[in-house]
Design an enzyme around this catalytic site. Structure first.
Site, PDB file in Angstrom:
ATOM      1  N   CYS A 162       0.740  -1.301   0.035  1.00 43.14           N
ATOM      2  CA  CYS A 162       0.048  -0.003   0.005  1.00 43.14           C
ATOM      3  C   CYS A 162       0.818   1.068  -0.006  1.00 43.14           C
ATOM      4  O   CYS A 162       2.068   1.180   0.776  1.00 43.14           O
ATOM      5  CB  CYS A 162      -0.998   0.116   1.123  1.00 43.14           C
ATOM      6  SG  CYS A 162      -1.923   1.337   1.319  1.00 43.14           S
TER       7      CYS A 162
ATOM      8  N   HIS B  23      -9.006  -3.869  -2.441  1.00 37.86           N
ATOM      9  CA  HIS B  23      -7.931  -3.109  -1.481  1.00 37.86           C
ATOM     10  C   HIS B  23      -8.468  -1.421  -1.650  1.00 37.86           C
ATOM     11  O   HIS B  23      -8.468  -0.883  -0.663  1.00 37.86           O
ATOM     12  CB  HIS B  23      -6.703  -3.212  -2.306  1.00 37.86           C
ATOM     13  CG  HIS B  23      -5.552  -2.270  -1.543  1.00 37.86           C
ATOM     14  ND1 HIS B  23      -4.743  -3.037  -0.804  1.00 37.86           N
ATOM     15  CD2 HIS B  23      -5.519  -0.897  -1.452  1.00 37.86           C
ATOM     16  CE1 HIS B  23      -3.860  -1.934  -0.224  1.00 37.86           C
ATOM     17  NE2 HIS B  23      -4.160  -0.819  -0.531  1.00 37.86           N
ATOM     18  N   GLU B  24      -8.768  -0.940  -2.807  1.00 39.15           N
ATOM     19  CA  GLU B  24      -9.082   0.401  -2.692  1.00 39.15           C
ATOM     20  C   GLU B  24     -10.732   0.634  -2.265  1.00 39.15           C
ATOM     21  O   GLU B  24     -10.881   1.702  -1.458  1.00 39.15           O
ATOM     22  CB  GLU B  24      -9.200   0.834  -4.412  1.00 39.15           C
ATOM     23  CG  GLU B  24      -7.731   0.805  -5.032  1.00 39.15           C
ATOM     24  CD  GLU B  24      -6.671   1.430  -4.097  1.00 39.15           C
ATOM     25  OE1 GLU B  24      -6.867   2.404  -3.502  1.00 39.15           O
ATOM     26  OE2 GLU B  24      -5.704   1.103  -4.323  1.00 39.15           O
TER      27      GLU B  24
ATOM     28  N   HIS C 134     -10.147   0.884   1.456  1.00 38.67           N
ATOM     29  CA  HIS C 134      -9.814   2.372   1.878  1.00 38.67           C
ATOM     30  C   HIS C 134     -10.800   3.127   2.076  1.00 38.67           C
ATOM     31  O   HIS C 134     -11.000   3.950   3.011  1.00 38.67           O
ATOM     32  CB  HIS C 134      -8.801   2.910   0.792  1.00 38.67           C
ATOM     33  CG  HIS C 134      -7.475   2.494   0.910  1.00 38.67           C
ATOM     34  ND1 HIS C 134      -6.601   2.855   1.913  1.00 38.67           N
ATOM     35  CD2 HIS C 134      -6.210   1.866   0.041  1.00 38.67           C
ATOM     36  CE1 HIS C 134      -5.370   2.411   1.918  1.00 38.67           C
ATOM     37  NE2 HIS C 134      -5.250   1.978   0.764  1.00 38.67           N
TER      38      HIS C 134
END
Length: 181
Positions: A104, A146-147, A150
């Protein structure tokens, strides 16, 4: 001949938000204004992602608590996926759960083995407000998950458990960018 500009060519590189900043653990707000400020943010996200040599970047990683991310990420067949999603929703994850290395830009230089599904579907909008659906397989599916994490206030380190998590947190504490406290 290429039509249109290269994403990020007109953006500015912004400082990255690092682990420890509360914005990374706060769910982001929905985008309501699809105007020029959003276009500038998307350009800045691309410019910042490319400068940091990443494959994806969420708005809160540059301190903007808005539901937007960009990506330029290959899948497992090395097919390039390039785009952005505004107000994304992870609507489907399925297939095989694969534990693989994940890094990341908000934890520079570190990675840990993280479990993710090998197929993901994200729905959202373009910066002009057009609906978009993005399907990802393999590494690109990992990127999409993953995004989206976030924007929900989760970093990949939150998904790492047991001894892997303890080892990652030791590395974070020794990292040159880590803020004590």
């Amino acid at each position: 001949m290429r039509h249109g500009s290269i994403p990020g060519a007109h953006g500015r590189v912004r400082p990255l938000t690092l682990l420890g900043d509360p914005v990374l653990h706060t769910p982001c707000a929905e985008v309501a204004d699809f105007g020029p400020e959003l276009s500038r943010l998307v350009e800045d996200l691309f410019a910042t992602m490319y400068a940091a040599q990443g494959v994806g970047l969420a708005a809160n990683q540059v301190g903007e608590s808005l539901r937007v991310f960009v990506y330029d990420c290959p899948d497992d067949e090395d097919v390039r996926h390039l785009g952005h999603i505004v107000n994304p929703r992870l609507v489907e994850t399925d297939g095989v759960v694969i534990r693989g290395p994940e890094g990341c830009l908000s934890l520079p230089g570190l990675e840990a083995s993280t479990e993710r599904y090998d197929h993901a579907v994200v729905e959202g909008f373009t910066m002009t407000g057009d609906p978009v659906t993005v399907h990802g397989m393999g590494f690109f599916a990992r990127c999409l998950q993953h995004e989206c994490d976030h924007l929900d206030g989760t970093v990949y380190a939150d998904r790492v458990k047991g001894w892997r998590h303890r080892r990652l947190m030791r590395k974070v504490s020794r990292a040159s960018w880590c803020r004590p406290g």
